[in-house]
Enzyme design. Structure first.
Site, PDB file in Angstrom:
ATOM      1  N   ARG A 184     -10.445 -11.569   1.722  1.00 45.54           N
ATOM      2  CA  ARG A 184     -11.362 -12.573   1.169  1.00 45.54           C
ATOM      3  C   ARG A 184     -10.719 -13.956   1.146  1.00 45.54           C
ATOM      4  O   ARG A 184     -11.421 -14.955   1.240  1.00 45.54           O
ATOM      5  CB  ARG A 184     -11.811 -12.126  -0.232  1.00 45.54           C
ATOM      6  CG  ARG A 184     -10.693 -12.020  -1.227  1.00 45.54           C
ATOM      7  CD  ARG A 184     -11.050 -11.132  -2.422  1.00 45.54           C
ATOM      8  NE  ARG A 184     -11.088  -9.714  -2.048  1.00 45.54           N
ATOM      9  CZ  ARG A 184     -11.331  -8.722  -2.907  1.00 45.54           C
ATOM     10  NH1 ARG A 184     -11.587  -8.997  -4.176  1.00 45.54           N
ATOM     11  NH2 ARG A 184     -11.340  -7.475  -2.503  1.00 45.54           N
ATOM     12  N   LYS A 206       0.830  -1.202   0.000  1.00 47.34           N
ATOM     13  CA  LYS A 206       0.000   0.000   0.000  1.00 47.34           C
ATOM     14  C   LYS A 206       0.867   1.255   0.000  1.00 47.34           C
ATOM     15  O   LYS A 206       2.001   1.207   0.480  1.00 47.34           O
ATOM     16  CB  LYS A 206      -0.854   0.030   1.274  1.00 47.34           C
ATOM     17  CG  LYS A 206      -1.942  -1.012   1.346  1.00 47.34           C
ATOM     18  CD  LYS A 206      -2.653  -0.921   2.693  1.00 47.34           C
ATOM     19  CE  LYS A 206      -3.631  -2.058   2.872  1.00 47.34           C
ATOM     20  NZ  LYS A 206      -4.851  -1.929   2.064  1.00 47.34           N
TER      21      LYS A 206
END
Lengths: 490, 430
Positions: free
Chosen positions: A342, A268
């Site tokens: 996920r 990130k």
């Protein structure tokens, strides 16, 4: 934790007094006593301050009687429109005005007992503070009020009515603590240890480490964890508040617990990365929820499952392009290592189904930035394959002030996950990013009734609200506690 | 396009029981027996190897309305970019059905909707050097021949009347801005459609990145959908009344362009602080909504616009965002969207969305200050809500669905979809 006590109505000798007034209502109870002792000066002062009892209105009168520091008047709006949440908001908004006092009494004696209980809950929720790492804060800057008294016609009744709320507040505080903790302190093993504390409440706690998970084939979860020096954990918590009859199935809550998310190799940008300590918000909520349900001895059979990992870049980290095999046997091409939540949920959900055969499942995850671009911070995104369950969650969200907004699923979105070499990719591109994430999770629920809450926009608040100080909100604890209370307690 | 009961010789045939392939008579295309709808007809056309030689579809297995739906789907899918369509040797499409007379009675209404959709697609497909604001207006004026009443307010008139938001957006371009009104004078209070018609949007002073800027020729798709809907109403001689108000402009850069920080006085009198000149659509719509509501007293108003990138992140390319203040209107739009295959999804306008637009010096900010992860589609809807008062209102954010990103049943990949034309047309009775 702020101590709450309910007492017989009597004017205090010291400290602050809080008066809750409905719009257009005359002073009654303790406020009336106070006003009469002052020859009507209190009513005149409130009038001069323009205080009309409107919702959200407040006024302060200093030294209203000998010994008392101040009177804080809070408006409730019209009494016939006062909701339980409105009463909580009134209690919560009183907190900043009285937190510096050594003693405070809320004059709830003229109000119905359930209102007094909710006022207490609001003040308690707002009083939360995470200050264990402030070593140089001056004493006068810290809140002094340790005990809040509320006047009630029948204190014992009010105290008993308050007990379950207190248990829920304890669950909320546990969640806020977990979410607020820095990531060097709270890593997967430490977070699992903190789950162990729930055993004192009667919760069965089982912890799985990497070896057990490897045996179960949890390649998706372990792939996320493999770049970190911290080992992954899967914690199963079960609260059996009822003796299950034959054929009864537990209900199941599942939380994403990425204790820190650097993004991994798909790292990130630096700006704002510190926020990623709360990427375990879903798991934090499930743990707090289990504490709340056990604390108030909910008559339900509930399983809470959290998948705990840290997502780090390293020589051993998962790469974009890797293909992992999930516990369900489905293969996943990892396109972006920052779409890791996920992957964790996929294996935990499969575990939930195979181990517990649940009646239904709700998962919570700080899953996508896209849900913030879609909805902002007022609603969590709700995705579901079951209209009835979705409606129950939406309703519980509205009544607890933890609002959800239903988002679509569909085959057209699912197509975005098609991979050239595996059963699916872990991302479907920017368009509809929260929806394709939900579609991914749906591929692991085996058609069971299921709700997915994307809480990326609601797990943390950048400003104070009436009952939630800025910081970790514990979004979902009250909502799901309510869901269980309203529909699944026999 | 013809309906008949008996087969003719065509080099391509679609029917149940056939396999995809070729036989002695030419191409054969299998229909899905479980469907018998627009998608079936569209798929048959899409499978056609030589569209110029026409197609015969055997729909005799289904009732007549299904035959009409199949014809509708084929006619929509048959749209091509206007670059000199090849001539057809035969009638392009022959649909075999059990009751051709009945089909011919049902067809004009469907054909009107198809014509409206295709008109919208043609407008969206036009490049911005051809479809300037002035040229857009000329094409709208031509709709008078179909029975619509067309009126136009030009740049000076808008300036004089105090339409400060639309005026600011369009003023740096060589032509425009314009406010175009198309009226269909049917019975009762009209329903109003308001369309964003940015013939090109380079972002203005807050200029867009070069990559993908060419797609901004389609930033008038909302206005095109409104125009298409109005054309369809005229062609079918609708009983109900409708009016469309189109904000037609080009968001250009120039010495006289409006700036971030400017405060504009809108037609409603509300002052707006500009934050980003690339959030121009909501400014144009603010004045158009005000005009539609104050001049036409509509029973409901629906605006439609390629408004935000945020809605694409939220809903992708399969559904448009539906915002509004009226559950009845919302439900009517949701239902009609399912009928015509233009899918919507309800989205929220929260109190925080409006609070994010509080300005220090004006009544409202045009959009929230730049930041990460902003719910701009919700912000835009909260902004527009300020300009509709108590009128029943819905806002359709169609960014992401105005062009087919991949093959869809009714539009080939890359083609404009005409999204909204049939949806809006369907709201008007009779």
């Amino acid at each position: 934790m702020l101590e709450i006590s309910f007492v017989k109505p009597a004017l205090p000798k010291a400290g602050a007094i809080v008066a809750l007034l409905a719009e257009g209502a005359e002073p009654a109870g303790l406020l009336k006593t106070l006003d009469e002792a002052a020859d009507g000066a209190i009513a005149r002062a409130l009038d001069a301050a323009g205080f009309k009892g409107r919702k959200g209105q407040s006024a302060t009168i200093w030294a209203p009687a000998p010994g008392l520091t101040k009177l804080v008047a809070i408006g409730l709006g019209p009494l016939d429109k006062l909701t339980p949440e409105g009463a909580e908001a009134a209690g919560g908004s009183a907190w900043p005005a009285i937190s510096g006092e050594t003693a405070a009494l809320v004059a709830t004696d003229a109000l119905d007992a359930p209102v007094a209980v909710r006022v207490a809950m609001g003040a308690l929720l707002r009083s939360y503070r995470f200050d264990k790492y402030r070593t140089t804060e001056k004493a006068e800057d810290k809140p002094k009020l340790a005990k809040l008294s509320l006047a009630a016609a029948n204190p014992t009744t009010a105290k008993n009515a308050f007990a379950p709320f207190k248990a829920v507040a304890e669950g909320v505080f546990l969640t806020r603590d977990l979410v607020s903790e820095p990531p060097n302190v709270l890593y997967p093993a430490e977070m699992a240890e903190r789950c162990k504390a729930l055993e004192a409440l009667g919760v069965q706690v089982q912890i799985l480490g990497p070896k057990e998970m490897k045996k179960l084939g949890m390649g998706a979860l372990l792939g996320v964890a493999q770049g970190s020096a911290q080992e992954a954990r899967l914690v199963a918590m079960r609260w059996k508040g009822v003796t299950p009859k034959k054929g009864d199935k537990p209900i199941c809550f599942i939380g994403k617990g990425v204790t820190f998310d650097t993004g991994g190799i798909s790292i990130k940008p630096a700006g704002g990365m510190e926020d990623m300590k709360w990427d375990m918000g879903g798991a934090g909520t499930v743990i707090g929820l289990m504490a709340a349900l056990a604390g108030r001895k909910a008559k339900a059979d509930v399983v809470g499952l959290v998948g705990l990992v840290e997502n780090m870049p390293s020589g051993n980290a998962q790469r974009p392009g890797d293909v992992v095999t999930s516990a369900s046997g489905q293969t996943i091409e990892v396109i972006n290592t920052d779409a890791e939540g996920r992957l964790v949920l996929a294996d935990v959900i499969h575990y939930a189904i195979t181990q517990y055969d649940p009646k239904w499942m709700v998962d919570l995850a700080t899953l996508t930035g896209a849900i913030i671009i879609a909805l902002g911070h007022e609603h969590a995104g709700l995705f579901s394959n079951d209209d009835a369950l979705a409606a129950q969650v939406l309703e519980a969200g509205t009544t607890t002030g933890e609002a959800c907004w239903r988002m679509p699923l569909g085959e057209a979105y699912d197509k975005g996950l098609k991979s050239d070499i595996a059963d699916m990719k872990n991302v479907g591109g920017r368009p509809g990013g929260s929806i394709t994430a939900a579609q991914f999770i749906q591929r692991f629920v085996q058609g069971r009734p299921w709700v997915h809450l994307d809480i990326a926009g609601t797990a943390w608040s950048s400003k104070d609200t009436a009952t939630v100080p800025k910081g970790a909100t514990a979004f979902g604890v009250r909502l799901l506690d309510r869901l269980v209370a309203d529909h699944y307690e026999g | 396009m013809r309906f008949a009961a008996v087969t003719e010789h065509f080099s391509a045939r679609a029917a149940i029981g056939l396999e995809n392939g070729f036989d002695a008579q030419g191409q054969t295309i299998a229909l899905d027996p479980s469907l018998g709808d627009e998608a079936d007809g569209a798929r048959a056309w899409a499978a056609l190897a030589e569209p110029s030689r026409g197609l015969e579809i055997d729909a005799r297995e289904w009732p007549t309305d299904a035959a009409v739906a199949i014809a509708t789907g084929a006619a929509l899918r048959a749209w091509r970019m206007p670059k000199g369509a090849p001539t057809c040797l035969k009638p392009a499409l022959l649909v075999l059905c059990r009751a051709p007379e009945e089909a011919r009675r049902l067809w004009p209404r469907a054909a009107a909707a198809v014509a409206g959709n295709l008109f919208a697609r043609a407008l969206v497909a036009e490049p911005a050097n051809r479809l300037t604001p002035a040229n857009f207006v000329e094409r709208m004026k031509a709709l008078a021949e179909e029975g619509l009443t067309v009126s136009v307010l030009g740049p000076q008139e808008l300036e004089r009347r105090g339409y400060g938001a639309l005026s600011a957006v369009g003023r740096a371009a060589p032509t425009g801005p314009y406010l175009v009104t198309l009226e269909w004078k049917g019975a009762g209070q009209p329903i109003a459609f308001v369309g964003k018609g940015l013939c090109f949007d380079n972002g203005g002073i807050s200029i867009k990145p070069a990559l993908g800027m060419e797609a901004m020729r389609a930033d008038m798709a909302g206005a095109a959908a409104c125009a298409g809907a109005m054309l369809a109403l005229a062609l079918r001689g609708a009983a109900g009344a409708a009016v469309a108000v189109l904000a037609v402009a080009e968001n250009a850069i120039g010495a006289d362009a409006y700036r971030p920080g400017d405060v504009l006085i809108s037609a409603s009198g509300r002052s707006i602080q500009v934050m980003d000149t690339d959030a121009e659509g909501r400014l144009a719509l603010a004045d158009a909504l005000h005009h539609a509501i104050t001049r036409h007293a509509p029973r409901a108003v629906v605006d439609i616009a390629t408004l935000t990138g945020s809605i694409v992140t939220a809903l992708g390319h399969h559904r448009a965002g539906l915002f509004g203040n009226n559950p009845t209107l919302r439900d009517a739009l949701m239902t009609m969207g399912e009928v015509v295959g233009e899918y919507l999804w309800p989205m929220p306008i929260g109190t925080a969305h409006r609070e994010d637009l509080n300005s220090d010096i004006a009544d409202i900010l045009q959009c929230a200050p730049a930041g990460r992860l902003l719910p701009d589609a919700c912000h835009a809807a909260a902004f527009l809500k300020e300009f509709v008062g108590e009128t029943a209102w819905a806002h359709l954010d169609i960014a992401g669905v105005e062009t087919a990103e991949e093959d869809t049943p009714l539009a080939a990949k890359g083609a404009p979809t005409g999204f909204g034309a049939r949806l809006l047309e369907g709201l008007v009775e009779g």
